[in-house]
Design an enzyme around this catalytic site. Structure first.
Site, PDB file in Angstrom:
ATOM      1  N   HIS A 287       0.881  -1.178   0.000  1.00  0.00           N
ATOM      2  CA  HIS A 287       0.000   0.000   0.000  1.00  0.00           C
ATOM      3  C   HIS A 287       0.910   1.218   0.000  1.00  0.00           C
ATOM      4  O   HIS A 287       1.976   1.202   0.643  1.00  0.00           O
ATOM      5  CB  HIS A 287      -0.853   0.085   1.277  1.00  0.00           C
ATOM      6  CG  HIS A 287      -2.059  -0.799   1.305  1.00  0.00           C
ATOM      7  ND1 HIS A 287      -2.534  -1.371   2.475  1.00  0.00           N
ATOM      8  CD2 HIS A 287      -2.920  -1.187   0.331  1.00  0.00           C
ATOM      9  CE1 HIS A 287      -3.625  -2.077   2.222  1.00  0.00           C
ATOM     10  NE2 HIS A 287      -3.878  -1.991   0.928  1.00  0.00           N
TER      11      HIS A 287
ATOM     12  N   CYS B 161      -2.364   3.231   9.112  1.00  0.00           N
ATOM     13  CA  CYS B 161      -3.488   2.395   8.668  1.00  0.00           C
ATOM     14  C   CYS B 161      -4.354   1.908   9.825  1.00  0.00           C
ATOM     15  O   CYS B 161      -5.457   1.426   9.602  1.00  0.00           O
ATOM     16  CB  CYS B 161      -3.042   1.265   7.759  1.00  0.00           C
ATOM     17  SG  CYS B 161      -1.658   0.329   8.315  1.00  0.00           S
TER      18      CYS B 161
HETATM   19  N1  ARG Z   1      -2.829  -7.395   7.112  1.00  0.00           N
HETATM   20  C1  ARG Z   1      -3.333  -6.224   6.431  1.00  0.00           C
HETATM   21  C2  ARG Z   1      -3.311  -6.450   4.936  1.00  0.00           C
HETATM   22  O1  ARG Z   1      -2.390  -7.059   4.453  1.00  0.00           O
HETATM   23  C3  ARG Z   1      -2.552  -5.025   6.827  1.00  0.00           C
HETATM   24  C4  ARG Z   1      -3.055  -3.753   6.234  1.00  0.00           C
HETATM   25  C5  ARG Z   1      -2.291  -2.568   6.682  1.00  0.00           C
HETATM   26  N2  ARG Z   1      -2.732  -1.420   6.014  1.00  0.00           N
HETATM   27  C6  ARG Z   1      -1.974  -0.543   5.358  1.00  0.00           C
HETATM   28  N3  ARG Z   1      -2.553   0.434   4.763  1.00  0.00           N
HETATM   29  N4  ARG Z   1      -0.699  -0.670   5.264  1.00  0.00           N
HETATM   30  O2  ARG Z   1      -4.193  -6.053   4.226  1.00  0.00           O
END
Ligand code: ARG
Length: 291
Positions: free
Chosen positions: A176, A272
């Site tokens: 992300h 997040c």
């Molecule tokens: N375990 C989650 C996933 O892989 C973590 C998300 C974390 N969010 C972020 N925006 N980095 O989707």
């Protein structure tokens, strides 16, 4: 300035029980007997840090079987009181869409939001983590190539009527945009160059003056420090290496560190775990004056 308003999720059902990014390993989570208790404490500490910095935090309830509900930045993108709900890339997270939609509709019914909309059918985009509003510049930086799609970024441009500058992500580790880039209120951009394609780096460096770019090193990126909450001069992040603290303090920021290690085991940290609900496209008075 209006009081910064954030959404977080009760971490009662947080765990690492599947693997959809390279940070996640259910066996490592299982072997760490204290992780659940540390997660509860870490979430409370993050909430406290946001409140101490002047924010208010709304909590939404946990749901069994939906461990990643603790990352509401992936629930939706919000600007000017309008929320565009996410659609997840992985089936493991699609079950979050209904509870997040219900929570956002409740926020709308209370007047916290004025509109809640859904992406066009079939379009995948994972919310604010891949649509970073740059308050100093007045556009979204849009991540794609790992989870969110270009079609998702186009849907953002249409819905919000704002420019979305696409940045392609090069590695599954930084899946992300919020894992490797953070526009800060002072106009600086904290970023980790190896996470981006060459084209994305050119786009970033064309659009941002060199003195406003702050490079995170490998240690800072791997500690998920770029995934930070920022309220004015306060930056709240996971435990940071001294080099990053020095780089931020040199630019006038005040660093607040929280031990977020249980959430880092899932690939998430401060940004997040919280979603800003009151961002506006109107230039912030202090930022406008600085320009
Ligand atoms: N375990 C989650 C996933 O892989 C973590 C998300 C974390 N969010 C972020 N925006 N980095 O989707």
């Amino acid at each position: 300035m209006a009081t910064p308003h954030y959404l977080m999720t009760d971490p009662a059902h947080f765990e690492v029980c599947y693997q959809i990014n390279p940070w996640m390993d259910p066996a490592v989570w299982q072997a760490d007997a204290g992780a659940r208790a540390r997660a509860a404490a870490a979430s409370a500490e993050l909430r406290q840090a946001i409140e101490t910095a002047g924010g208010v935090v709304e909590m939404i309830p946990a749901e069994a079987g939906l461990p990643d509900l603790v990352f509401p930045a992936n629930a939706a993108t919000v600007l000017d009181g309008r929320a565009l709900m996410a659609r997840f890339a992985h089936p493991e997270r699609r079950g979050e869409e209904a509870p997040f939609l219900a929570a956002f509709q409740a926020l709308r019914d209370r007047g916290v939001l004025r509109e809640v909309a859904e992406l066009p059918p079939g379009v995948v985009h994972e919310g604010a983590g891949d649509a970073l509003w740059d308050a100093a510049r007045g556009w979204f930086w849009g991540g794609h190539g790992q989870r969110s799609t270009l079609a998702g970024l186009e849907a953002h441009a249409d819905f919000f009527g704002q420019e979305v500058v696409a940045l392609e992500l090069a590695t599954p580790h930084f899946y992300h945009l919020d894992t490797c880039m953070r526009p800060l209120d002072g106009g600086h951009i904290l970023y980790y160059p190896p996470a981006f394609t060459d084209q994305a780096l050119r786009t970033l460096r064309d659009r941002v003056a060199p003195d406003l770019l702050i490079e995170a090193d490998k240690a800072a990126a791997e500690a998920l420090c770029v995934n930070a909450v920022n309220l004015g001069e306060t930056v709240i992040m996971a435990k940071a290496p001294p080099s990053l603290r020095a780089a931020l303090e040199a630019r006038g920021y005040r660093l607040v560190e929280v031990d977020l290690s249980p959430f880092i085991m899932s690939g998430g940290a401060a940004f997040c775990m919280s979603l800003r609900l009151d961002l506006t496209s109107q230039p912030h008075a202090a930022l406008a004056a600085a320009e």
